[in-house]
Design a protein around this motif. Sequence first.
Motif, PDB file in Angstrom:
ATOM      1  N   GLU A  87     -16.296 -31.552 -10.398  1.00  0.00           N
ATOM      2  CA  GLU A  87     -15.301 -30.095  -9.733  1.00  0.00           C
ATOM      3  C   GLU A  87     -15.197 -30.604  -8.140  1.00  0.00           C
ATOM      4  OE1 GLU A  87     -15.770 -26.046 -11.841  1.00  0.00           O
ATOM      5  OE2 GLU A  87     -17.493 -26.473 -10.651  1.00  0.00           O
ATOM      6  N   THR A  88     -15.973 -31.192  -7.601  1.00  0.00           N
ATOM      7  CA  THR A  88     -16.258 -31.300  -6.207  1.00  0.00           C
ATOM      8  C   THR A  88     -15.751 -32.674  -5.831  1.00  0.00           C
ATOM      9  OG1 THR A  88     -17.986 -29.715  -6.258  1.00  0.00           O
ATOM     10  CG2 THR A  88     -17.651 -30.691  -4.145  1.00  0.00           C
ATOM     11  N   CYS A  89     -16.163 -33.763  -6.350  1.00  0.00           N
ATOM     12  CA  CYS A  89     -15.750 -34.975  -5.583  1.00  0.00           C
ATOM     13  C   CYS A  89     -14.913 -35.811  -6.820  1.00  0.00           C
ATOM     14  CB  CYS A  89     -17.067 -35.767  -5.799  1.00  0.00           C
ATOM     15  SG  CYS A  89     -18.534 -34.910  -5.213  1.00  0.00           S
ATOM     16  N   PHE A  90     -14.113 -35.258  -7.260  1.00  0.00           N
ATOM     17  CA  PHE A  90     -13.160 -35.901  -8.363  1.00  0.00           C
ATOM     18  C   PHE A  90     -12.210 -36.889  -7.537  1.00  0.00           C
ATOM     19  CE2 PHE A  90      -9.233 -35.914 -10.709  1.00  0.00           C
ATOM     20  CZ  PHE A  90      -9.544 -36.384 -12.030  1.00  0.00           C
ATOM     21  N   GLY A  91     -11.816 -36.643  -6.561  1.00  0.00           N
ATOM     22  CA  GLY A  91     -10.933 -37.476  -5.815  1.00  0.00           C
ATOM     23  C   GLY A  91     -11.745 -38.730  -5.162  1.00  0.00           C
ATOM     24  N   ASP A  92     -12.939 -38.641  -5.248  1.00  0.00           N
ATOM     25  CA  ASP A  92     -13.740 -40.062  -4.775  1.00  0.00           C
ATOM     26  C   ASP A  92     -14.022 -40.848  -5.993  1.00  0.00           C
ATOM     27  OD1 ASP A  92     -14.104 -39.174  -2.213  1.00  0.00           O
ATOM     28  OD2 ASP A  92     -15.587 -37.701  -2.718  1.00  0.00           O
ATOM     29  N   LEU A  93     -13.889 -40.402  -7.015  1.00  0.00           N
ATOM     30  CA  LEU A  93     -14.416 -41.067  -8.305  1.00  0.00           C
ATOM     31  C   LEU A  93     -13.468 -42.318  -8.751  1.00  0.00           C
ATOM     32  CD1 LEU A  93     -15.798 -38.193 -10.423  1.00  0.00           C
ATOM     33  CD2 LEU A  93     -17.165 -39.690  -9.328  1.00  0.00           C
ATOM     34  N   LYS A  94     -13.948 -43.396  -8.943  1.00  0.00           N
ATOM     35  CA  LYS A  94     -13.237 -44.590  -9.468  1.00  0.00           C
ATOM     36  C   LYS A  94     -13.623 -44.684 -10.910  1.00  0.00           C
ATOM     37  CE  LYS A  94     -14.106 -46.700  -4.994  1.00  0.00           C
ATOM     38  NZ  LYS A  94     -14.984 -47.591  -4.431  1.00  0.00           N
ATOM     39  N   VAL A 107     -24.665 -48.455 -16.034  1.00  0.00           N
ATOM     40  CA  VAL A 107     -24.213 -48.804 -14.874  1.00  0.00           C
ATOM     41  C   VAL A 107     -23.104 -49.961 -15.112  1.00  0.00           C
ATOM     42  CG1 VAL A 107     -24.819 -50.151 -12.645  1.00  0.00           C
ATOM     43  CG2 VAL A 107     -26.228 -48.261 -13.395  1.00  0.00           C
ATOM     44  N   HIS A 108     -23.268 -50.667 -15.818  1.00  0.00           N
ATOM     45  CA  HIS A 108     -22.416 -52.167 -16.338  1.00  0.00           C
ATOM     46  C   HIS A 108     -20.973 -51.195 -16.604  1.00  0.00           C
ATOM     47  CE1 HIS A 108     -24.515 -55.497 -15.278  1.00  0.00           C
ATOM     48  NE2 HIS A 108     -25.590 -55.270 -16.046  1.00  0.00           N
ATOM     49  N   ALA A 109     -21.011 -50.180 -17.347  1.00  0.00           N
ATOM     50  CA  ALA A 109     -20.142 -49.627 -17.911  1.00  0.00           C
ATOM     51  C   ALA A 109     -19.053 -49.053 -16.869  1.00  0.00           C
ATOM     52  CB  ALA A 109     -20.270 -48.800 -19.049  1.00  0.00           C
ATOM     53  N   VAL A 110     -19.875 -48.593 -16.067  1.00  0.00           N
ATOM     54  CA  VAL A 110     -19.058 -47.595 -14.961  1.00  0.00           C
ATOM     55  C   VAL A 110     -18.191 -48.587 -13.817  1.00  0.00           C
ATOM     56  CG1 VAL A 110     -20.015 -45.276 -14.925  1.00  0.00           C
ATOM     57  CG2 VAL A 110     -20.725 -46.954 -13.427  1.00  0.00           C
ATOM     58  N   MET A 111     -19.104 -49.722 -13.825  1.00  0.00           N
ATOM     59  CA  MET A 111     -18.603 -50.847 -12.948  1.00  0.00           C
ATOM     60  C   MET A 111     -17.412 -51.590 -13.536  1.00  0.00           C
ATOM     61  SD  MET A 111     -20.305 -50.567 -10.217  1.00  0.00           S
ATOM     62  CE  MET A 111     -19.477 -51.797  -9.383  1.00  0.00           C
ATOM     63  N   ALA A 112     -17.372 -51.710 -15.024  1.00  0.00           N
ATOM     64  CA  ALA A 112     -16.257 -52.365 -15.707  1.00  0.00           C
ATOM     65  C   ALA A 112     -15.224 -51.399 -15.678  1.00  0.00           C
ATOM     66  CB  ALA A 112     -16.791 -52.574 -17.203  1.00  0.00           C
ATOM     67  N   TRP A 113     -15.187 -50.289 -15.200  1.00  0.00           N
ATOM     68  CA  TRP A 113     -13.971 -49.262 -15.367  1.00  0.00           C
ATOM     69  C   TRP A 113     -13.171 -49.509 -14.159  1.00  0.00           C
ATOM     70  CZ3 TRP A 113     -12.982 -45.515 -18.938  1.00  0.00           C
ATOM     71  CH2 TRP A 113     -11.754 -44.687 -18.937  1.00  0.00           C
ATOM     72  N   SER A 114     -11.672 -49.678 -14.415  1.00  0.00           N
ATOM     73  CA  SER A 114     -10.744 -50.161 -13.678  1.00  0.00           C
ATOM     74  C   SER A 114      -9.273 -49.000 -13.819  1.00  0.00           C
ATOM     75  CB  SER A 114     -10.535 -51.351 -13.495  1.00  0.00           C
ATOM     76  OG  SER A 114     -10.026 -52.162 -14.804  1.00  0.00           O
ATOM     77  N   THR A 161     -30.651 -47.547  -0.977  1.00  0.00           N
ATOM     78  CA  THR A 161     -29.163 -47.711  -0.131  1.00  0.00           C
ATOM     79  C   THR A 161     -28.517 -48.812  -0.736  1.00  0.00           C
ATOM     80  OG1 THR A 161     -29.782 -47.010   1.948  1.00  0.00           O
ATOM     81  CG2 THR A 161     -27.462 -47.764   1.833  1.00  0.00           C
ATOM     82  N   GLY A 162     -27.222 -48.425  -1.457  1.00  0.00           N
ATOM     83  CA  GLY A 162     -26.199 -49.130  -2.152  1.00  0.00           C
ATOM     84  C   GLY A 162     -24.941 -48.756  -1.961  1.00  0.00           C
ATOM     85  N   LYS A 163     -23.887 -49.702  -2.296  1.00  0.00           N
ATOM     86  CA  LYS A 163     -22.548 -49.297  -2.098  1.00  0.00           C
ATOM     87  C   LYS A 163     -21.603 -49.368  -3.244  1.00  0.00           C
ATOM     88  CE  LYS A 163     -21.254 -54.128  -0.990  1.00  0.00           C
ATOM     89  NZ  LYS A 163     -21.277 -54.468  -2.327  1.00  0.00           N
ATOM     90  N   ASP A 164     -22.090 -49.876  -4.749  1.00  0.00           N
ATOM     91  CA  ASP A 164     -21.310 -49.930  -5.559  1.00  0.00           C
ATOM     92  C   ASP A 164     -21.320 -48.639  -6.467  1.00  0.00           C
ATOM     93  OD1 ASP A 164     -20.569 -52.309  -4.665  1.00  0.00           O
ATOM     94  OD2 ASP A 164     -22.081 -53.295  -5.628  1.00  0.00           O
ATOM     95  N   VAL A 165     -22.518 -47.978  -6.675  1.00  0.00           N
ATOM     96  CA  VAL A 165     -22.501 -47.083  -7.692  1.00  0.00           C
ATOM     97  C   VAL A 165     -23.801 -46.149  -7.155  1.00  0.00           C
ATOM     98  CG1 VAL A 165     -24.077 -48.603  -9.298  1.00  0.00           C
ATOM     99  CG2 VAL A 165     -23.166 -46.429 -10.142  1.00  0.00           C
ATOM    100  N   THR A 166     -23.803 -45.052  -7.389  1.00  0.00           N
ATOM    101  CA  THR A 166     -24.750 -44.004  -7.366  1.00  0.00           C
ATOM    102  C   THR A 166     -25.544 -43.613  -8.637  1.00  0.00           C
ATOM    103  OG1 THR A 166     -23.628 -42.905  -5.608  1.00  0.00           O
ATOM    104  CG2 THR A 166     -25.297 -41.432  -6.463  1.00  0.00           C
ATOM    105  N   VAL A 167     -26.790 -43.864  -8.458  1.00  0.00           N
ATOM    106  CA  VAL A 167     -27.562 -43.367  -9.540  1.00  0.00           C
ATOM    107  C   VAL A 167     -28.461 -42.263  -9.099  1.00  0.00           C
ATOM    108  CG1 VAL A 167     -29.587 -44.250 -11.152  1.00  0.00           C
ATOM    109  CG2 VAL A 167     -27.699 -45.697 -10.481  1.00  0.00           C
ATOM    110  N   LYS A 177     -19.328 -42.396  -0.925  1.00  0.00           N
ATOM    111  CA  LYS A 177     -19.462 -43.815  -0.535  1.00  0.00           C
ATOM    112  C   LYS A 177     -19.146 -44.958  -1.845  1.00  0.00           C
ATOM    113  CE  LYS A 177     -23.718 -45.170   0.280  1.00  0.00           C
ATOM    114  NZ  LYS A 177     -24.799 -45.463   1.156  1.00  0.00           N
ATOM    115  N   THR A 178     -19.800 -44.383  -3.002  1.00  0.00           N
ATOM    116  CA  THR A 178     -19.674 -45.459  -3.954  1.00  0.00           C
ATOM    117  C   THR A 178     -18.731 -45.270  -5.198  1.00  0.00           C
ATOM    118  OG1 THR A 178     -21.089 -44.350  -5.530  1.00  0.00           O
ATOM    119  CG2 THR A 178     -22.297 -45.823  -4.009  1.00  0.00           C
ATOM    120  N   GLY A 179     -18.275 -44.092  -5.385  1.00  0.00           N
ATOM    121  CA  GLY A 179     -17.084 -43.591  -6.290  1.00  0.00           C
ATOM    122  C   GLY A 179     -17.356 -43.625  -7.583  1.00  0.00           C
ATOM    123  N   ARG A 180     -18.656 -44.352  -7.860  1.00  0.00           N
ATOM    124  CA  ARG A 180     -19.226 -44.290  -9.380  1.00  0.00           C
ATOM    125  C   ARG A 180     -20.574 -43.749  -9.374  1.00  0.00           C
ATOM    126  NH1 ARG A 180     -16.437 -49.183  -8.574  1.00  0.00           N
ATOM    127  NH2 ARG A 180     -14.836 -49.587 -10.068  1.00  0.00           N
TER     128      ARG A 180
END
Lengths: 336, 325
Positions: free
Chosen positions: B277-284, B318-325, B199-205, B251-254
């Motif tokens: 297609e399905t989760c676009f609105g959740d993606l950060k 993972v670092h790359a998607v976390m650095a995206w803003s 379980t995690g909150k920042d990124v889904t692998v 939950k994670t958006g990444r």
Amino acid sequence: MTSSNLDAASLVSMYRQMRLIRRFEERTAELIDAGEIRAHAHLYIGEEAVAVGVSAALNTQDITTSTHRGHGHILAKGGDPMRMFAELMGRKAGYNRGRGGSMHIADLGLGIFGANGIVGAGAPMACGAARMFKNRGEPHVAVPFFGDGAMNQGVLLESLNVAAIWDLPVVFVCENNQYAITSPIAEMSRGSLAERAAAFGLKAETVDGMDAAAVFEAATRLVDRARAGDGASFLECRTYRFEAHNTALRASDLTYRTAAEIERWRERDPLTVLAQRLDAEDGWAQGDQAAVDAEVNAEIEDAIERAGESPRPSADTALDHMYAQTYPGFPAGVSE
Amino acid sequence: MTRELSFVEAMNEALMQEMARDDAVVIFGENIRGQGRGELRGLQDAYGDDRIIDLPISEAAMTGIATGAALAGGRPVVHFQVSSLIFPAFDQLVDQAAKLPLMLGGQAHVAATYMVMGCGASGGRAGQHSDNPYPYLIHAGIKSVMPSTPADAKGLLTTAVREDDPVAVFVPVRLMATKGSVAEEPYAIPLAQGEVKRTGKDVTVVAMGHLVAEALASAEALAADGIDAEIWDPRSLLPLDRAGLAASVAKTGRVVLFDDSHRSCGYAAELSSFIGETCFGDLKAPIKRVTRADVTIPFGQHIEDEVLPDRRRLEQAVHAVMAWS
């Protein structure tokens, strides 16, 4: 029916079955030309004695697998012409509820595992069913039908070997109609097909595939042998396709064979061969044959009419039958 | 009661239990006397050679025989010793077993299980023994599962045997000797049911097969950098647990997809388009994929390692998607 009581009634029954197939195919071609059937079909005309002679040696618990040229095999084993026409027309009353068409008609209840669009592909399925029959101690026999072209397909050769080493109750029926679409068997294979099967350790015979009675007698010997637990065998039926490979190729038929060759084979039309035998041996008057023909024609017209009354499957059922068990969003449709 | 069992021991237990439960279950395989890597051990002694059936080297016939056995009332399991051996059987898998039920209009179904052993690369097995061929069978509509633990291996194989459709079980070569806790009693893990392995909150692998353990190890390294990764294992590749995946992404958006199949039209490509297609609105952040390269697996060690998904490139992604803003 066994060879010992191949009496006039049995011969007439085989004639009737062949006439049913012939008429079914003639009308299929007409319905394709008329646009009532929106596909092409591989007609069995000329080869009727093979399906009818072999199927007369089988019962409904024996199973068959068939080919792209499968209408004859299905009718000979008792297939309902109405449900077959309905399938060709893509109707709900069709054997496959309009999902299969010409090359996939099946009736599992009659032991017909179905036609198949891939050459030789039904043979291992027949072996698998035969293995289950043998495991369960059941006296049933499996008969894969296939053409001369399949004799160069790997999976069929694998199946010949497995049937031999397992002593399976399988009778491989090779309809050697001389051509793999347009390629003459003499140029595609060396040696006889039956000898090739014998080299796998199968009992192998060759029979005149234009003579339904001869096919029946040979098939009965081999089926009885399989049923008795004496193993697999191979029956090469020398036959001929009077029409083009399929209805789409009628215009180009004479690129690989001559009109004279077709005419020579037509002189041995399996319906004529059997009718002549009936006439010579049993005084089958011309009137009897005409009566059978008329009865068959009426049966076919009735089947076509009833098939045409069946509705087409509705669009909202297009994803049905792919799976026994489905899940949310599965199978996926065209868009979300 | 649970014990420590290896992957193949867990699969062996599933087969033993299902064969005891249902007389219709039969196994077709090659080199049966070799007993696989243990997954077939003792079965022939227990159930005889009428139910554990040894074939010549004829993968196409073996697969077609299983289809015929299924149509005749059997519940066949086909054992492929190495993943690439499905290729000689391709017509019988994708054009016959997969298509017959629809073409028959529901007259019959094909209750066949394909045990695809030895999937993926394990070092020096080269081009023809290193494939992860699940996208081929998924594309053909064959239900497909890939366990990442011995417990999942037992439960998913049990489900595959019981399901009335063809199901392929892809068994990662790198996990076959891996041990884990497995319940002794029979149990089935339903299809279309993924599992959060961490379980995690920042990124889904999203990871599957042998990559789950790799992703879990990376998650600990990432935690040291302050990144809390959720590891989600689909387990059932087709059908996919869409709701489970969407919930994790919500939950994670990444998302980083960690998949050892080809990049082009590989499994990660399908997951990516589903999420897009399905989760676009959740993606950060944009979805990233870490996959196998689009080449044949080369033999030599460094060049083999280069074309396979690994922890180093997962952590970079993972670092790359976390650095995206």
